[in-house]
Design a protein around this motif. Structure first.
Motif, PDB file in Angstrom:
ATOM      1  N   ASP A  89       0.845  -1.086  -0.141  1.00  0.00           N
ATOM      2  CA  ASP A  89       0.127   0.007  -0.015  1.00  0.00           C
ATOM      3  C   ASP A  89       1.025   1.137  -0.056  1.00  0.00           C
ATOM      4  O   ASP A  89       1.179   1.756   0.990  1.00  0.00           O
ATOM      5  N   ASP A  90       1.482   1.349  -1.216  1.00  0.00           N
ATOM      6  CA  ASP A  90       2.561   2.466  -1.318  1.00  0.00           C
ATOM      7  C   ASP A  90       1.962   3.707  -1.686  1.00  0.00           C
ATOM      8  O   ASP A  90       1.263   3.793  -2.753  1.00  0.00           O
ATOM      9  N   PRO A  91       2.604   4.852  -1.288  1.00  0.00           N
ATOM     10  CA  PRO A  91       2.368   6.171  -1.699  1.00  0.00           C
ATOM     11  C   PRO A  91       2.730   6.346  -2.893  1.00  0.00           C
ATOM     12  O   PRO A  91       3.914   6.305  -3.210  1.00  0.00           O
ATOM     13  N   GLN A 107      -1.859   0.090  -4.596  1.00  0.00           N
ATOM     14  CA  GLN A 107      -2.357  -1.232  -3.624  1.00  0.00           C
ATOM     15  C   GLN A 107      -2.182  -2.417  -4.422  1.00  0.00           C
ATOM     16  O   GLN A 107      -2.860  -2.554  -5.546  1.00  0.00           O
ATOM     17  N   GLY A 108      -1.729  -3.434  -4.070  1.00  0.00           N
ATOM     18  CA  GLY A 108      -1.544  -4.810  -4.714  1.00  0.00           C
ATOM     19  C   GLY A 108      -0.662  -5.533  -4.157  1.00  0.00           C
ATOM     20  O   GLY A 108      -0.385  -5.885  -2.902  1.00  0.00           O
ATOM     21  N   ASN A 125      -3.433  -1.954  -7.987  1.00  0.00           N
ATOM     22  CA  ASN A 125      -4.340  -0.787  -8.392  1.00  0.00           C
ATOM     23  C   ASN A 125      -3.778   0.511  -7.947  1.00  0.00           C
ATOM     24  O   ASN A 125      -3.207   0.576  -7.051  1.00  0.00           O
ATOM     25  N   LEU A 126      -3.745   1.473  -9.109  1.00  0.00           N
ATOM     26  CA  LEU A 126      -3.455   2.633  -8.732  1.00  0.00           C
ATOM     27  C   LEU A 126      -4.508   3.614  -8.203  1.00  0.00           C
ATOM     28  O   LEU A 126      -5.471   3.618  -9.178  1.00  0.00           O
ATOM     29  N   VAL A 127      -4.571   3.952  -6.919  1.00  0.00           N
ATOM     30  CA  VAL A 127      -5.850   4.582  -6.418  1.00  0.00           C
ATOM     31  C   VAL A 127      -5.485   6.135  -6.422  1.00  0.00           C
ATOM     32  O   VAL A 127      -4.630   6.442  -5.494  1.00  0.00           O
ATOM     33  N   PHE A 128      -6.023   6.725  -7.183  1.00  0.00           N
ATOM     34  CA  PHE A 128      -5.863   8.435  -7.084  1.00  0.00           C
ATOM     35  C   PHE A 128      -6.857   9.048  -6.237  1.00  0.00           C
ATOM     36  O   PHE A 128      -7.916   8.921  -6.170  1.00  0.00           O
ATOM     37  N   THR A 129      -6.180   9.851  -5.067  1.00  0.00           N
ATOM     38  CA  THR A 129      -6.769  10.367  -4.330  1.00  0.00           C
ATOM     39  C   THR A 129      -6.546  11.896  -4.075  1.00  0.00           C
ATOM     40  O   THR A 129      -7.139  12.686  -3.159  1.00  0.00           O
ATOM     41  N   LEU A 138      -6.594   2.745 -11.795  1.00  0.00           N
ATOM     42  CA  LEU A 138      -5.866   2.108 -12.669  1.00  0.00           C
ATOM     43  C   LEU A 138      -5.557   0.838 -12.365  1.00  0.00           C
ATOM     44  O   LEU A 138      -4.908   0.720 -11.430  1.00  0.00           O
ATOM     45  N   ALA A 139      -5.659  -0.225 -13.174  1.00  0.00           N
ATOM     46  CA  ALA A 139      -5.135  -1.445 -12.726  1.00  0.00           C
ATOM     47  C   ALA A 139      -4.097  -1.966 -13.706  1.00  0.00           C
ATOM     48  O   ALA A 139      -4.118  -1.633 -15.059  1.00  0.00           O
ATOM     49  N   LEU A 140      -2.947  -2.441 -13.276  1.00  0.00           N
ATOM     50  CA  LEU A 140      -1.618  -2.645 -13.819  1.00  0.00           C
ATOM     51  C   LEU A 140      -1.495  -4.187 -13.443  1.00  0.00           C
ATOM     52  O   LEU A 140      -1.602  -4.546 -12.191  1.00  0.00           O
TER      53      LEU A 140
END
Length: 193
Positions: A89-91, A107-108, A125-129, A138-140
């Motif tokens: 769960d990286d920033p 997150q992944g 998942n790149l979760v934009f906040t 976005l899912a990679l």
């Protein structure tokens, strides 16, 4: 008589024509829901993977199996991390400094999947906040060999503003501590949505 035959023929073929058109629309989901093709979006940010210290953002949940006996009596660890699984769960930040403005979270997980070199299967998942893509993801999913100068991961989907997303991400290691495994990685993401 000819007029009645024409009306009868039209009555028989009109439902077939409508049915065929409906099937064509079902095969084009973007047209059916009103999404038109857009120009690619370029995203640029930094990924901070911290596996050491008091507050790691990535945690190994499965260690790699030992490779056998070394010169000592205990087995040596797997040098390529083959079989290791790490959850993250990286920033994600605007700049390479950990304290720069946050744009989201990665997150992944990544797992050692190469027996010959350090190579991971990465699913995240790149979760934009923050910013214009706040609330979207976005899912990679793909291969990441962190010691290569440039890696490419495919974008396989997304949500929110990135619904129907496809594209790719180019990853470049900005900083890596070989002793701890902590790293900062530059991401250039090109996505169609």
């Amino acid at each position: 008589m000819a007029k009645e035959a024409a009306v009868m023929l039209l009555a028989l073929f009109l439902p077939l024509l409508v049915t065929a058109e409906a099937h064509l629309l079902q095969d084009q989901p973007t047209a059916a829901v009103g999404h038109a093709a857009s120009a690619p979006t370029h995203l640029h940010f930094y990924f901070h993977d911290t596996v050491s210290g008091k507050s790691p953002t990535a945690v190994r949940v499965v260690s790699p199996p030992p490779t056998g006996s070394s010169s000592s009596s205990s087995p040596s660890p797997q040098p390529t991390f083959f079989g290791a699984v790490t959850v993250m769960d990286d920033p994600l930040t605007e700049g390479p400094e950990p304290g720069s403005a946050a744009v989201g979270r990665a997150q992944g997980l990544y797992m050692g999947s190469d027996q010959a070199k350090i190579g991971f299967l990465q699913a995240m998942n790149l979760v934009f906040t923050a910013g214009p893509h706040n609330g979207s993801t976005l899912a990679l999913l793909g291969r990441n060999c962190p010691l290569d100068s440039v890696r490419e991961l495919p974008v396989v989907g997304g949500t929110g503003k990135f619904r129907f997303a496809r594209g790719y991400a180019l990853l470049r290691t900005h900083w890596l501590d070989l002793r701890t495994g902590d790293a900062t990685v530059e991401y250039d993401v090109y996505v169609m949505h």
